[in-house]
Design a protein around this motif. Structure first.
Motif, PDB file in Angstrom:
ATOM      1  N   TYR A   7      70.734 107.408  53.194  1.00 37.43           N
ATOM      2  CA  TYR A   7      70.265 107.505  54.685  1.00 37.43           C
ATOM      3  C   TYR A   7      69.830 105.874  54.743  1.00 37.43           C
ATOM      4  O   TYR A   7      68.854 105.724  54.711  1.00 37.43           O
ATOM      5  N   GLY A   8      70.893 105.290  55.499  1.00 37.30           N
ATOM      6  CA  GLY A   8      70.611 104.069  55.666  1.00 37.30           C
ATOM      7  C   GLY A   8      71.316 103.192  56.691  1.00 37.30           C
ATOM      8  O   GLY A   8      72.060 103.852  57.340  1.00 37.30           O
ATOM      9  N   SER A   9      71.072 101.864  56.799  1.00 46.17           N
ATOM     10  CA  SER A   9      71.953 100.934  57.972  1.00 46.17           C
ATOM     11  C   SER A   9      73.379 100.629  57.562  1.00 46.17           C
ATOM     12  O   SER A   9      73.813 100.733  56.585  1.00 46.17           O
ATOM     13  N   LEU A  10      73.948 100.563  58.730  1.00 46.00           N
ATOM     14  CA  LEU A  10      75.169  99.889  58.761  1.00 46.00           C
ATOM     15  C   LEU A  10      75.255  98.939  59.788  1.00 46.00           C
ATOM     16  O   LEU A  10      74.774  99.112  60.828  1.00 46.00           O
ATOM     17  N   ASN A  11      75.739  97.803  58.986  1.00 45.57           N
ATOM     18  CA  ASN A  11      75.726  96.700  60.040  1.00 45.57           C
ATOM     19  C   ASN A  11      77.229  95.868  59.843  1.00 45.57           C
ATOM     20  O   ASN A  11      77.781  96.154  58.939  1.00 45.57           O
ATOM     21  N   LEU A  12      77.432  95.098  61.040  1.00 52.98           N
ATOM     22  CA  LEU A  12      78.681  94.191  60.888  1.00 52.98           C
ATOM     23  C   LEU A  12      77.835  92.888  60.473  1.00 52.98           C
ATOM     24  O   LEU A  12      77.115  92.420  61.296  1.00 52.98           O
ATOM     25  N   ASP A  13      78.599  92.421  59.593  1.00 55.63           N
ATOM     26  CA  ASP A  13      77.967  91.013  58.964  1.00 55.63           C
ATOM     27  C   ASP A  13      78.899  89.785  59.546  1.00 55.63           C
ATOM     28  O   ASP A  13      79.927  89.818  59.313  1.00 55.63           O
ATOM     29  N   TYR A  14      78.393  88.893  60.372  1.00 52.90           N
ATOM     30  CA  TYR A  14      78.775  87.784  60.705  1.00 52.90           C
ATOM     31  C   TYR A  14      78.464  86.655  59.823  1.00 52.90           C
ATOM     32  O   TYR A  14      77.346  86.181  59.677  1.00 52.90           O
ATOM     33  N   VAL A  15      79.320  86.265  58.898  1.00 51.98           N
ATOM     34  CA  VAL A  15      79.005  85.224  57.683  1.00 51.98           C
ATOM     35  C   VAL A  15      79.557  83.925  58.057  1.00 51.98           C
ATOM     36  O   VAL A  15      80.617  83.622  58.224  1.00 51.98           O
ATOM     37  N   TYR A  16      78.396  82.956  58.167  1.00 53.40           N
ATOM     38  CA  TYR A  16      78.952  81.498  58.460  1.00 53.40           C
ATOM     39  C   TYR A  16      78.670  80.736  56.891  1.00 53.40           C
ATOM     40  O   TYR A  16      77.448  80.742  56.632  1.00 53.40           O
ATOM     41  N   HIS A  17      79.692  80.026  56.580  1.00 53.80           N
ATOM     42  CA  HIS A  17      79.418  79.144  55.446  1.00 53.80           C
ATOM     43  C   HIS A  17      79.290  77.853  55.948  1.00 53.80           C
ATOM     44  O   HIS A  17      79.615  77.225  56.607  1.00 53.80           O
ATOM     45  N   VAL A  18      77.886  77.256  55.339  1.00 51.87           N
ATOM     46  CA  VAL A  18      77.406  76.072  55.774  1.00 51.87           C
ATOM     47  C   VAL A  18      76.907  75.039  54.525  1.00 51.87           C
ATOM     48  O   VAL A  18      76.717  75.528  53.638  1.00 51.87           O
ATOM     49  N   PRO A  19      76.793  73.887  55.067  1.00 52.95           N
ATOM     50  CA  PRO A  19      76.621  72.985  53.808  1.00 52.95           C
ATOM     51  C   PRO A  19      74.952  72.888  53.335  1.00 52.95           C
ATOM     52  O   PRO A  19      74.986  72.861  52.349  1.00 52.95           O
ATOM     53  N   HIS A  20      74.326  73.507  54.395  1.00 52.11           N
ATOM     54  CA  HIS A  20      72.833  73.648  54.034  1.00 52.11           C
ATOM     55  C   HIS A  20      72.260  74.773  55.072  1.00 52.11           C
ATOM     56  O   HIS A  20      72.965  74.700  56.325  1.00 52.11           O
ATOM     57  N   PHE A  21      71.307  75.305  55.119  1.00 55.61           N
ATOM     58  CA  PHE A  21      70.800  76.251  56.195  1.00 55.61           C
ATOM     59  C   PHE A  21      70.344  75.177  57.496  1.00 55.61           C
ATOM     60  O   PHE A  21      69.867  74.089  57.217  1.00 55.61           O
ATOM     61  N   VAL A  22      70.529  75.830  58.436  1.00 56.50           N
ATOM     62  CA  VAL A  22      70.191  75.015  59.733  1.00 56.50           C
ATOM     63  C   VAL A  22      68.708  74.952  59.936  1.00 56.50           C
ATOM     64  O   VAL A  22      67.897  75.721  59.514  1.00 56.50           O
ATOM     65  N   ALA A  23      68.061  73.668  60.111  1.00 59.24           N
ATOM     66  CA  ALA A  23      66.859  73.396  60.251  1.00 59.24           C
ATOM     67  C   ALA A  23      66.443  73.500  61.833  1.00 59.24           C
ATOM     68  O   ALA A  23      67.268  73.536  62.571  1.00 59.24           O
ATOM     69  N   PRO A  24      64.887  73.728  61.813  1.00 58.76           N
ATOM     70  CA  PRO A  24      64.668  73.630  63.360  1.00 58.76           C
ATOM     71  C   PRO A  24      65.091  72.684  64.156  1.00 58.76           C
ATOM     72  O   PRO A  24      64.866  71.402  63.771  1.00 58.76           O
ATOM     73  N   GLY A  25      65.778  72.796  65.277  1.00 57.75           N
ATOM     74  CA  GLY A  25      66.289  71.772  66.241  1.00 57.75           C
ATOM     75  C   GLY A  25      67.757  71.336  65.886  1.00 57.75           C
ATOM     76  O   GLY A  25      68.221  70.468  66.525  1.00 57.75           O
ATOM     77  N   GLU A  26      68.121  71.692  64.803  1.00 57.66           N
ATOM     78  CA  GLU A  26      69.483  71.150  64.354  1.00 57.66           C
ATOM     79  C   GLU A  26      70.691  72.126  64.669  1.00 57.66           C
ATOM     80  O   GLU A  26      70.550  73.181  64.978  1.00 57.66           O
ATOM     81  N   THR A  27      71.762  71.440  65.135  1.00 58.89           N
ATOM     82  CA  THR A  27      72.956  72.069  65.387  1.00 58.89           C
ATOM     83  C   THR A  27      73.839  71.448  64.066  1.00 58.89           C
ATOM     84  O   THR A  27      74.154  70.459  63.952  1.00 58.89           O
ATOM     85  N   LEU A  28      74.374  72.802  63.618  1.00 64.34           N
ATOM     86  CA  LEU A  28      75.270  72.529  62.410  1.00 64.34           C
ATOM     87  C   LEU A  28      76.638  73.016  62.507  1.00 64.34           C
ATOM     88  O   LEU A  28      76.550  74.352  62.716  1.00 64.34           O
ATOM     89  N   ALA A  29      77.827  72.471  62.230  1.00 62.14           N
ATOM     90  CA  ALA A  29      78.904  73.157  62.164  1.00 62.14           C
ATOM     91  C   ALA A  29      79.174  73.738  60.936  1.00 62.14           C
ATOM     92  O   ALA A  29      78.823  73.342  59.865  1.00 62.14           O
ATOM     93  N   SER A  30      79.621  75.083  60.865  1.00 62.23           N
ATOM     94  CA  SER A  30      79.847  75.944  59.700  1.00 62.23           C
ATOM     95  C   SER A  30      81.314  75.731  59.490  1.00 62.23           C
ATOM     96  O   SER A  30      82.260  75.233  60.156  1.00 62.23           O
ATOM     97  N   CYS A  31      81.616  75.830  58.074  1.00 57.09           N
ATOM     98  CA  CYS A  31      83.187  75.676  57.446  1.00 57.09           C
ATOM     99  C   CYS A  31      83.801  76.705  57.805  1.00 57.09           C
ATOM    100  O   CYS A  31      85.022  76.337  57.793  1.00 57.09           O
ATOM    101  N   SER A  32      83.447  77.812  58.011  1.00 61.36           N
ATOM    102  CA  SER A  32      84.168  78.998  58.063  1.00 61.36           C
ATOM    103  C   SER A  32      83.317  80.169  58.671  1.00 61.36           C
ATOM    104  O   SER A  32      82.151  80.260  58.573  1.00 61.36           O
ATOM    105  N   ARG A  33      84.065  81.160  59.127  1.00 61.46           N
ATOM    106  CA  ARG A  33      83.303  82.476  59.520  1.00 61.46           C
ATOM    107  C   ARG A  33      84.137  83.961  59.238  1.00 61.46           C
ATOM    108  O   ARG A  33      85.146  83.732  59.188  1.00 61.46           O
ATOM    109  N   ASP A  34      83.324  84.595  58.472  1.00 63.92           N
ATOM    110  CA  ASP A  34      83.962  85.978  58.249  1.00 63.92           C
ATOM    111  C   ASP A  34      83.339  87.015  58.826  1.00 63.92           C
ATOM    112  O   ASP A  34      81.984  86.897  59.022  1.00 63.92           O
ATOM    113  N   VAL A  35      83.902  88.169  58.952  1.00 64.06           N
ATOM    114  CA  VAL A  35      83.244  89.358  59.453  1.00 64.06           C
ATOM    115  C   VAL A  35      83.355  90.361  58.532  1.00 64.06           C
ATOM    116  O   VAL A  35      84.752  90.743  58.213  1.00 64.06           O
ATOM    117  N   ASN A  36      82.326  90.956  58.179  1.00 61.12           N
ATOM    118  CA  ASN A  36      82.475  92.052  57.079  1.00 61.12           C
ATOM    119  C   ASN A  36      81.442  93.289  57.425  1.00 61.12           C
ATOM    120  O   ASN A  36      80.604  93.145  58.137  1.00 61.12           O
TER     121      ASN A  36
END
Length: 298
Positions: A7-36
């Motif tokens: 009995y549990g959650s069902l989510n659509l995952d929007y996955v962004y591949h990035v060189p590093h995690f986004v820091a506060p105030g930073e805008t970062l371009a992702s390398c790719s996006r997948d929907v899983n």
């Protein structure tokens, strides 16, 4: 073989591949996006089914969530107890960095719209000898646990994500608690792994405890024995579903009547294979893959 009601959650995952995690105030371009397809509930259901268990998933999706039900069904999960909400399905925004680590932003959506009537309907066909798996990504958890216990189900709880709501739940009804070191520290009030297990053992004497420690393996404690299991060596690509794969496999192996060391070994092998692949649900291996793997302990 025992059956599993997840009995549990069902989510659509929007996955962004990035060189590093986004820091506060930073805008970062992702390398790719997948929907899983993801959600701890969905992942654990698929893991249990791919491990060979008979699994029924109960939960809730929105009009946008048919892909979630289809994905479960394609892995052999019974989806007849998934209900439909008028609002959107749950979803996540996941960053995956160059080392394969992830951070996740969760929106509950229809996972937070479960009713008591739906819970009663889901539990109707289950009883003593069956397993009930729940996590902390849906509402009605206290009612699900209480009604599951009344029906004689063995309750497996994964207290993730950890929050203050956990302490209000009837955890004395739980048969198997599967948690990581962060969750364990929050529950026990200490970060030392041995003390975590000692404190929780004294609090819930009849509960099986399974503490996962990431790259350091895991420790299982059933009150009569404490077993340490190492991790299997692999190159990490995406750790998103590692814990869910481990939990689903461990419960499936228990449901098949295996002993604890065998359950730990197979679950650890499955988790190692999962982290070597991208995505959540797509990364979970079948039991044939796990048994045929040539992984070695790190």
């Amino acid at each position: 073989m025992s059956r599993i009601l997840s009995y549990g959650s069902l989510n659509l995952d929007y996955v962004y591949h990035v060189p590093h995690f986004v820091a506060p105030g930073e805008t970062l371009a992702s390398c790719s996006r997948d929907v899983n397809c993801g959600g701890k509930g969905l992942n654990q259901s698929i893991a249990s089914a791919r491990a060979g268990a008979t699994v029924c998933h109960a939960g809730k999706i929105g009009p946008d969530g048919q892909l979630l039900a289809d994905t479960l069904a394609s892995s052999g999960v019974d989806t007849s107890l998934i209900s439909l909400s008028s609002g959107p399905s749950g979803h996540t925004i996941i960053q995956v960095d160059s080392q394969g680590q992830n951070c996740i932003l969760l929106y509950g959506g229809s996972n937070q719209k479960i009713t008591h009537q739906e819970v009663d309907l889901a539990l109707e066909g289950f009883g003593p000898g069956d397993y009930l798996i729940v996590q902390n990504e849906i509402n009605c958890l206290d009612y699900i646990m209480e009604q599951g216990a009344k029906k004689g189900l063995s309750i497996v709880f994964n207290p993730s994500p950890i929050d203050e709501h956990i302490s209000t739940l009837p955890l004395h009804l739980v048969s198997l608690l599967v948690f990581n070191e962060i969750e364990g520290a929050a529950l026990a009030g200490t970060s030392e792994e041995g003390q975590i297990l000692d404190i929780l053992r004294s609090r819930w004497p009849s509960c099986q405890l399974l503490l996962t420690l990431g790259s350091h393996g895991c420790i299982y404690d059933d009150g009569t024995q404490r077993i340490t299991q190492g991790v299997y060596r692999t190159k990490a690509v995406d750790t998103t579903a590692a814990g869910d794969t481990f939990t689903g496999y461990f419960v499936a192996c228990l449901a098949a009547g295996m002993d604890a060391p065998s359950c730990l070994n197979l679950a650890s092998r499955a988790a190692a294979i999962a982290v070597s692949r991208p995505g959540a649900a797509p990364s979970i291996p079948t039991m044939d893959e796990v048994r045929g793997s040539t992984l070695s302990l790190a």
